[in-house]
Design a protein around this motif. Sequence first.
Motif, PDB file in Angstrom:
ATOM      1  N   ARG A 107      -0.834   6.130   5.977  1.00  0.00           N
ATOM      2  CA  ARG A 107      -0.062   4.942   5.575  1.00  0.00           C
ATOM      3  C   ARG A 107      -0.988   3.752   5.359  1.00  0.00           C
ATOM      4  NH1 ARG A 107       2.379   0.351   7.652  1.00  0.00           N
ATOM      5  NH2 ARG A 107       1.580   0.651   9.757  1.00  0.00           N
ATOM      6  N   PRO A 111      -2.373   5.610   1.186  1.00  0.00           N
ATOM      7  CA  PRO A 111      -0.922   5.634   0.976  1.00  0.00           C
ATOM      8  C   PRO A 111      -0.474   6.413  -0.256  1.00  0.00           C
ATOM      9  CG  PRO A 111      -1.825   3.478   0.431  1.00  0.00           C
ATOM     10  CD  PRO A 111      -2.937   4.270   1.053  1.00  0.00           C
ATOM     11  N   TYR A 159       8.163   9.042   8.032  1.00  0.00           N
ATOM     12  CA  TYR A 159       7.143   8.369   7.225  1.00  0.00           C
ATOM     13  C   TYR A 159       7.437   8.466   5.731  1.00  0.00           C
ATOM     14  CZ  TYR A 159       3.999   6.598  10.757  1.00  0.00           C
ATOM     15  OH  TYR A 159       3.449   5.850  11.764  1.00  0.00           O
ATOM     16  N   LEU A 165       5.683   7.482   1.942  1.00  0.00           N
ATOM     17  CA  LEU A 165       4.603   8.451   1.795  1.00  0.00           C
ATOM     18  C   LEU A 165       5.142   9.743   1.181  1.00  0.00           C
ATOM     19  CD1 LEU A 165       2.583   8.164   5.141  1.00  0.00           C
ATOM     20  CD2 LEU A 165       2.118   7.077   2.957  1.00  0.00           C
TER      21      LEU A 165
END
Length: 187
Positions: A107, A111, A159, A165
């Motif tokens: 992240r 990314p 996530y 992502l």
Amino acid sequence: MRTLITGVAGFVGRHLAQELAQDPEEELNGADHTALGEEEILLCHLKSHWPLDVTIFEQVRGCLLESRPDRIVHLAAQASGSESLKRPAETYKVNAIGALNVLEAARLEAPDATILLVGSADIYGSGAPGQKLREDAPFKPINAYALSKVAQDSLGELYARSYGLRVIRTRTFSHTGPGQHPRSALA
């Protein structure tokens, strides 16, 4: 395409590296808690290899900063169900916290990378006798290994949804083939 394989020294990691190396456009980088010798690095066709403890965030972040991957194949894990019964906290730490560290480092530092989290069908438990397991079956982990893989899978979903992502999650059944560690059930 720059690929980082965590757990590259393991059974699946070595096979994957050798397969991906057949693509001349591929730049393979590997990381593992097990040190690889020069011969093994050449055998896996790695441009670079880092010693890595996935439970230490700064190590994971540094690895991503140096490798600048387009894709991450996260294979680093404590993969033995029987070992998880002996050392449940360590199993959870490596598998769940390790995955969290990979996702968080991605992240922050990569990314746009695609992340493959290799999970386990053990998250479903045994299933009903004579019935096929379906991907939408409820999670019923029966050991620390399975629980850690539920956490990994859930973190991947979090996530993807919360931070955008590109996370691919698998729930694979037992791996088997040449070079498998003798402690494995199918070795």
